[in-house]
Design an enzyme around this catalytic site. Structure first.
Site, PDB file in Angstrom:
ATOM      1  N   MET A  26       0.784  -1.131  -0.401  1.00 41.32           N
ATOM      2  CA  MET A  26      -0.056   0.411   0.001  1.00 41.32           C
ATOM      3  C   MET A  26       1.051   1.189   0.403  1.00 41.32           C
ATOM      4  O   MET A  26      -0.147   2.155  -0.042  1.00 41.32           O
ATOM      5  CB  MET A  26      -0.958   0.058   1.161  1.00 41.32           C
ATOM      6  N   LEU A  29       7.164   3.198   1.759  1.00 35.52           N
ATOM      7  CA  LEU A  29       7.492   1.709   1.569  1.00 35.52           C
ATOM      8  C   LEU A  29       8.512   1.754   2.709  1.00 35.52           C
ATOM      9  O   LEU A  29       9.317   3.025   3.010  1.00 35.52           O
ATOM     10  CB  LEU A  29       7.977   1.678   0.082  1.00 35.52           C
ATOM     11  N   HIS A  30       9.293   1.038   3.268  1.00 37.93           N
ATOM     12  CA  HIS A  30      10.366   1.010   4.515  1.00 37.93           C
ATOM     13  C   HIS A  30      11.139  -0.833   3.973  1.00 37.93           C
ATOM     14  O   HIS A  30      11.184  -1.488   2.930  1.00 37.93           O
ATOM     15  CB  HIS A  30       9.421   0.677   5.229  1.00 37.93           C
ATOM     16  N   ALA A  31      12.048  -0.607   4.579  1.00 35.46           N
ATOM     17  CA  ALA A  31      12.758  -1.693   5.120  1.00 35.46           C
ATOM     18  C   ALA A  31      12.330  -3.741   4.079  1.00 35.46           C
ATOM     19  O   ALA A  31      12.877  -4.160   3.926  1.00 35.46           O
ATOM     20  CB  ALA A  31      14.122  -1.618   5.896  1.00 35.46           C
ATOM     21  N   HIS A  33       9.580  -3.897   3.156  1.00 36.25           N
ATOM     22  CA  HIS A  33       8.806  -4.213   1.728  1.00 36.25           C
ATOM     23  C   HIS A  33       9.807  -4.403   1.027  1.00 36.25           C
ATOM     24  O   HIS A  33       9.684  -5.280  -0.216  1.00 36.25           O
ATOM     25  CB  HIS A  33       8.104  -2.832   1.212  1.00 36.25           C
ATOM     26  N   GLY A 143       5.063 -10.417   3.927  1.00 41.80           N
ATOM     27  CA  GLY A 143       5.436 -10.687   5.402  1.00 41.80           C
ATOM     28  C   GLY A 143       5.097 -11.062   6.270  1.00 41.80           C
ATOM     29  O   GLY A 143       3.721 -11.452   6.819  1.00 41.80           O
ATOM     30  N   ASP A 146       2.775  -9.784   9.712  1.00 44.39           N
ATOM     31  CA  ASP A 146       1.119  -9.881   9.038  1.00 44.39           C
ATOM     32  C   ASP A 146       0.675 -10.964   9.417  1.00 44.39           C
ATOM     33  O   ASP A 146       0.564 -11.965   8.082  1.00 44.39           O
ATOM     34  CB  ASP A 146       0.519  -8.979   7.360  1.00 44.39           C
TER      35      ASP A 146
END
Length: 231
Positions: A26, A29-31, A33, A143, A146
């Site tokens: 969504m 973005l971060h590490a 993702h 991931g 979740d």
């Protein structure tokens, strides 16, 4: 890297892409993702990520409009990490006028986040089913943090014969500390069914949800089996 806006664009790209790995997101973005994208790049011929803030998974007290959107930065980050394409559709491309079809997951979606956020997993299962039908990847990466979402999507893809392997990836966490923690739930459950365990078992998943200040966080620990054994 190609930025694709329509279903037709994606299907034209997919036709010549070979073995495809897909990381639905969504945005913002971060590490975590990027670890999914990097695995898709390593394990397939072409990696594609989607950036789509899905309106149907937000509840009445959750602010869809306030969800962070930073398309330019996200697209640049995907390109830097080796993505071959990014699918960045408008809402009407995923939910066209008159759209009323929804995917209702089975009992695995009922406890934990399903109880805390009624209707959430209907929205998640619906949008991922649509994205898988559009992209037609060989593998889709999600991931492990979740965990219930991962299991919901694995069972949805299996039951609807969507044709993609749904692979869970180890969580990449950001280190942080905060004493202002309000616990919502703790669960010790069967990793396959998410039924609560009331006796010792060979495998278990420990899940929790908590609020840290204004943020709501979820996490889990899988015991007695590897994430690759889930299907």
């Amino acid at each position: 890297m190609k930025v694709l806006r329509t279903v037709a664009d994606v299907r034209a790209w997919r036709a010549g892409a070979g073995r495809v790995g897909f990381a639905p997101t969504m945005g913002a973005l971060h590490a975590g993702h990027m670890s999914l994208v990097e695995r898709a790049v390593r394990e397939t011929d072409a990696a594609i990520a989607s950036i789509f803030v899905n309106p149907t998974q937000f509840g009445p007290n959750e602010d869809f409009a306030a969800y962070p959107r930073r398309e330019a930065e996200d697209v640049a980050l995907l390109e830097k990490h080796g993505c071959a394409a990014a699918f960045v559709p408008p809402v009407a491309e995923i939910y066209p006028p008159g759209d009323a079809t929804r995917v209702t997951p089975g009992p695995i979606a009922a406890p934990l986040e399903g109880a805390a956020r009624p209707g959430h997993f209907i929205g998640v299962a619906t949008v991922v089913a649509k994205l898988l039908a559009i992209v037609r990847p060989d593998i889709a990466f999600f991931g492990q943090k979740d965990f219930q979402q991962l299991r919901v999507l694995q069972t949805t893809a299996r039951d609807l014969r969507l044709g993609a392997d749904i692979v869970g990836c180890a969580t990449v966490r950001e280190l942080a500390s905060n004493d202002n923690v309000a616990l919502e739930y703790v669960s010790v459950a069967d990793p396959l069914t998410l039924a609560e365990l009331d006796a010792p078992a060979a495998a278990a998943v420990i899940s929790l949800a908590a609020r840290v200040g204004r943020a709501r966080l979820i996490d889990n620990v899988l015991l007695g089996m590897k994430i690759e054994e889930l299907a």
